[in-house]
Design an enzyme around this catalytic site. Structure first.
Site, PDB file in Angstrom:
ATOM      1  N   LYS A 183       1.113   4.016  -2.957  1.00 28.87           N
ATOM      2  CA  LYS A 183       0.413   4.677  -2.831  1.00 28.87           C
ATOM      3  C   LYS A 183       1.562   6.590  -2.608  1.00 28.87           C
ATOM      4  O   LYS A 183       1.401   7.822  -3.122  1.00 28.87           O
ATOM      5  CB  LYS A 183       0.298   5.677  -1.067  1.00 28.87           C
ATOM      6  CG  LYS A 183      -1.404   4.697  -1.208  1.00 28.87           C
ATOM      7  CD  LYS A 183      -2.590   5.285  -2.084  1.00 28.87           C
ATOM      8  CE  LYS A 183      -3.714   5.164  -1.036  1.00 28.87           C
ATOM      9  NZ  LYS A 183      -5.125   5.622  -2.166  1.00 28.87           N
ATOM     10  N   TYR A 203       0.991  -1.169  -0.066  1.00 26.62           N
ATOM     11  CA  TYR A 203      -0.173   0.076   0.095  1.00 26.62           C
ATOM     12  C   TYR A 203       0.990   1.071   0.623  1.00 26.62           C
ATOM     13  O   TYR A 203       0.842   2.372  -0.411  1.00 26.62           O
ATOM     14  CB  TYR A 203      -1.085  -0.159   1.036  1.00 26.62           C
ATOM     15  CG  TYR A 203      -1.950   1.126   1.486  1.00 26.62           C
ATOM     16  CD1 TYR A 203      -2.953   1.860   0.940  1.00 26.62           C
ATOM     17  CD2 TYR A 203      -1.872   2.227   3.017  1.00 26.62           C
ATOM     18  CE1 TYR A 203      -3.659   2.068   0.951  1.00 26.62           C
ATOM     19  CE2 TYR A 203      -2.840   3.332   2.696  1.00 26.62           C
ATOM     20  CZ  TYR A 203      -3.357   2.907   1.816  1.00 26.62           C
ATOM     21  OH  TYR A 203      -4.399   4.681   1.964  1.00 26.62           O
TER      22      TYR A 203
HETATM   23  P1  NAI Z   1     -14.191   2.661   1.728  1.00 30.59           P
HETATM   24  O1  NAI Z   1     -13.067   1.426   2.399  1.00 30.59           O
HETATM   25  O2  NAI Z   1     -15.036   3.179   2.671  1.00 30.59           O
HETATM   26  O3  NAI Z   1     -13.979   3.432   0.537  1.00 30.59           O
HETATM   27  C1  NAI Z   1     -13.348   2.697  -0.851  1.00 30.59           C
HETATM   28  C2  NAI Z   1     -13.828   2.197  -2.127  1.00 30.59           C
HETATM   29  O4  NAI Z   1     -13.558   1.412  -2.821  1.00 30.59           O
HETATM   30  C3  NAI Z   1     -15.393   1.026  -1.984  1.00 30.59           C
HETATM   31  O5  NAI Z   1     -16.446   1.640  -1.639  1.00 30.59           O
HETATM   32  C4  NAI Z   1     -14.798  -0.745  -2.816  1.00 30.59           C
HETATM   33  O6  NAI Z   1     -15.434  -0.456  -2.897  1.00 30.59           O
HETATM   34  C5  NAI Z   1     -13.449   1.206  -3.739  1.00 30.59           C
HETATM   35  N1  NAI Z   1     -12.838  -0.078  -4.965  1.00 30.59           N
HETATM   36  C6  NAI Z   1     -12.370  -0.779  -4.181  1.00 30.59           C
HETATM   37  N2  NAI Z   1     -11.472  -1.075  -5.077  1.00 30.59           N
HETATM   38  C7  NAI Z   1     -12.362  -0.821  -6.715  1.00 30.59           C
HETATM   39  C8  NAI Z   1     -11.678  -1.064  -7.651  1.00 30.59           C
HETATM   40  N3  NAI Z   1     -10.953  -2.114  -8.178  1.00 30.59           N
HETATM   41  N4  NAI Z   1     -12.835  -0.456  -8.218  1.00 30.59           N
HETATM   42  C9  NAI Z   1     -13.395   0.626  -8.742  1.00 30.59           C
HETATM   43  N5  NAI Z   1     -14.052   0.596  -7.172  1.00 30.59           N
HETATM   44  C10 NAI Z   1     -13.439   0.029  -5.527  1.00 30.59           C
HETATM   45  O7  NAI Z   1     -11.735   3.633   1.928  1.00 30.59           O
HETATM   46  P2  NAI Z   1     -12.015   4.591   1.696  1.00 30.59           P
HETATM   47  O8  NAI Z   1     -11.332   5.114   3.470  1.00 30.59           O
HETATM   48  O9  NAI Z   1     -13.386   5.763   1.693  1.00 30.59           O
HETATM   49  O10 NAI Z   1     -10.210   5.691   1.115  1.00 30.59           O
HETATM   50  C11 NAI Z   1     -10.619   6.017  -0.124  1.00 30.59           C
HETATM   51  C12 NAI Z   1      -9.797   6.767  -0.379  1.00 30.59           C
HETATM   52  O11 NAI Z   1      -8.644   7.446   0.509  1.00 30.59           O
HETATM   53  C13 NAI Z   1      -8.734   4.777  -0.439  1.00 30.59           C
HETATM   54  O12 NAI Z   1      -7.560   5.249  -1.905  1.00 30.59           O
HETATM   55  C14 NAI Z   1      -7.699   5.124   0.281  1.00 30.59           C
HETATM   56  O13 NAI Z   1      -6.403   4.362   0.576  1.00 30.59           O
HETATM   57  C15 NAI Z   1      -7.394   6.208   1.284  1.00 30.59           C
HETATM   58  N6  NAI Z   1      -6.847   6.599   1.907  1.00 30.59           N
HETATM   59  C16 NAI Z   1      -7.636   6.531   2.863  1.00 30.59           C
HETATM   60  C17 NAI Z   1      -7.304   6.751   4.069  1.00 30.59           C
HETATM   61  C18 NAI Z   1      -8.341   6.799   5.757  1.00 30.59           C
HETATM   62  O14 NAI Z   1      -7.775   7.186   6.157  1.00 30.59           O
HETATM   63  N7  NAI Z   1      -9.566   6.138   5.189  1.00 30.59           N
HETATM   64  C19 NAI Z   1      -5.629   7.535   4.818  1.00 30.59           C
HETATM   65  C20 NAI Z   1      -5.228   7.549   3.486  1.00 30.59           C
HETATM   66  C21 NAI Z   1      -5.268   7.233   2.061  1.00 30.59           C
END
Ligand code: NAI
Length: 320
Positions: A168, A164
């Protein structure tokens, strides 16, 4: 008008918009007049399975509130299909928020090739594919706003997240070059570094922090970066808990590694000047690769003229 920033006439593609941060971005864009493509594969947080439900629920939510949205169920790895959905439904694409993501945390030694590949494919290749597909449309219309989603896990490292972290930080590099290639056509690319309560961070963040880290608090930052009035390009913006800040890479003043141009660089000399090599007290941010190579030329010139002392005495890197 009431002074509210609007996105009327704009088409926004938000990947992974079925939950967490992406859902908040999609809801906000739609509320402010954008037509939204709600992309979500609908699998587990580890990237297993698929379901149309995740995207459908958010599209329903937007429509019930009077907004315009369509669902897209493709994996971001098929970026061309995601963008095709925007073109078919709305005829254009103005905003792309690369947000979809999964986790497969393991310590380095236990990280399987499959876990490495899938995490890098979804985050890094997925963002590349979606961006590559949207780019020609954006360049042609002389308008585009692209967001890459990085993480403090990449910038600082985090135990158990080798795959990851690499993906990132790769997204930061990708954004740097996309920003340069799009600039002439008003296609701007910036990086969001969020921390938010979602299924991704549940059980990882302490409870008290988790409750304050609402994804909704970050959405206005991403929305502003995607507004036509925002001219930032190549910025990394960290945001969480109703706070945001720009993040920079910096370079120290450095040191030459030999007394004169005719001398070799030796391990001993490197050791002797190591405290200068690693001294960050005069560190500066460089704005472009040309500034980095410019310094090198300047050092060589000074070294030719008067040796290491001349570099030391007169060399003052001007970042303007
Ligand atoms: P989340 O798991 O709630 O949302 C991610 C969404 O992406 C999910 O709905 C999932 O179904 C969808 N997804 C996964 N693989 C996919 C694919 N191949 N094609 C289309 N959709 C797909 O997670 P969150 O926390 O909202 O994360 C959003 C972004 O922010 C991610 O890139 C994560 O790495 C990044 N991020 C989040 C942090 C946090 O504290 N929540 C910290 C740093 C980065």
């Amino acid at each position: 008008s009431d002074g509210k920033l609007r996105y009327d006439g704009r088409v926004a593609v938000v990947t992974g918009a079925g939950a967490g941060l992406g859902r908040e971005y999609a809801l906000l864009f739609a509320e402010r007049g954008a037509k939204v493509v709600v992309n979500d594969l609908g699998g587990s947080h580890a990237g297993e399975g698929a379901s149309q439900r995740a995207a459908d629920v958010v599209v329903d939510e937007i429509r019930k509130a009077g907004g315009e949205a369509v669902a897209d169920y493709n994996s971001v790895i098929d970026g061309a299909k995601v963008i095709e959905t925007a073109i078919k439904a709305f005829g254009r694409v103005d905003i792309l928020v690369n947000n979809a993501g999964i986790l497969r945390d393991r310590s380095l030694v236990k990280t399987s090739e499959q876990d490495w590949n899938l995490v890098n494919d979804v985050h890094l290749k997925g963002s590349f594919k979606c961006t590559q597909a949207a780019f020609p449309y954006m360049k042609k219309q002389n308008y585009g706003r692209i967001i890459m989603t990085s993480s403090n896990s990449g910038i600082y490292g985090n135990f158990g997240q080798a795959n990851y972290s690499a993906a990132k930080m790769g997204l930061v590099g990708l954004a740097n070059t996309v920003a340069i290639e799009g600039a002439r056509n008003n296609v701007l690319c910036n990086v969001i570094v969020p921390t938010a309560a979602s299924r991704m961070t549940e059980g990882i963040l302490p409870d008290i922090l988790f409750n304050e880290l609402k994804p909704k608090l970050i959405a206005p930052v991403v929305a502003y970066l995607c507004h036509e009035s925002c001219e930032d390009n190549g910025s990394y913006i960290e945001s969480a808990a109703g706070w945001a800040s720009k993040v920079h890479t910096v370079r120290g003043k450095g040191s030459v590694l030999r007394p004169s141009l005719d001398d070799p660089v030796t391990i001993e000399y490197v050791k002797d000047v190591w405290s200068k090599v690693t001294d960050m007290s005069q560190a500066k941010h460089l704005n472009a690769i040309a500034e980095a190579s410019g310094t090198l030329l300047e050092v060589l010139e000074k070294l030719k003229e008067g040796g290491a002392d001349a570099v030391e005495d007169t060399f003052e890197f001007n970042s303007k």
